[in-house]
Enzyme design. Structure first.
Site, PDB file in Angstrom:
ATOM      1  N   SER A 135     -11.584-100.378 -56.613  1.00 53.94           N
ATOM      2  CA  SER A 135     -10.998 -98.996 -56.297  1.00 53.94           C
ATOM      3  C   SER A 135     -11.586 -98.257 -54.976  1.00 53.94           C
ATOM      4  CB  SER A 135     -11.783 -98.208 -57.379  1.00 53.94           C
ATOM      5  OG  SER A 135     -11.693 -96.553 -56.922  1.00 53.94           O
ATOM      6  N   TYR A 139     -15.748 -97.594 -51.620  1.00 50.44           N
ATOM      7  CA  TYR A 139     -15.983 -97.017 -50.243  1.00 50.44           C
ATOM      8  C   TYR A 139     -16.295 -95.616 -50.247  1.00 50.44           C
ATOM      9  CZ  TYR A 139     -13.776-101.548 -49.260  1.00 50.44           C
ATOM     10  OH  TYR A 139     -13.763-102.978 -49.115  1.00 50.44           O
TER      11      TYR A 139
END
Length: 143
Positions: A135, A139
């Site tokens: 996903s 990040y």
């Protein structure tokens, strides 16, 4: 292609898109999803379009269930781990710890379970490919 491909989380989203693409490329696709009805709907549609697909309802967080699925499916040459959930919490202080544990057991544990069970088959066969889908949250956090 004509070889067996397994897609976890194949009943919707990116997993569904991967299952459809693999089928278009000639793979015999196994659509695995916690939502058995969604997995069956995707498989039925793939077959209606001339592809080869089977559905299997499974909770990827359950290592024994994943191992049983791998034994049932048999030799697999491609695995896509797309099963995942997202929980939206307002703050860590208000987090539902059971939901948090479930997220980890599906997103991380489910990927690990599938890679181990199907990866062992691939290693024994001397071939195969594994693609894990993550996903954007890995990040950057969402609110």
């Amino acid at each position: 292609m004509g070889e067996a491909a397994v897609v976890t989380g194949g009943g919707s989203g990116l997993g569904e898109a991967c299952a459809r693409r693999l089928a278009r490329d000639g793979a015999k696709v196994w659509v695995l999803d916690l939502n058995g009805e969604a997995a069956e709907a995707v498989s039925t549609d793939i077959r209606a379009l001339g592809g080869s697909a089977q559905a299997l309802q499974i909770d990827v967080a359950d290592a024994e269930a994943v191992e049983a699925a791998a034994a049932r499916i048999g030799e697999t040459t491609a695995l896509v781990t797309a099963a995942g959930i997202i929980e939206s919490i307002s703050t860590v202080l208000d987090a539902d710890l059971q939901a948090h544990d479930r997220l980890w057991s599906v997103n991380y544990g489910g990927t690990l379970n599938a890679c181990r069970s199907f990866g062992r088959q691939m290693r024994a066969a001397g071939r195969g490919a594994i693609v894990t889908i993550g996903s954007i949250n890995s990040y950057a956090a969402l609110p």
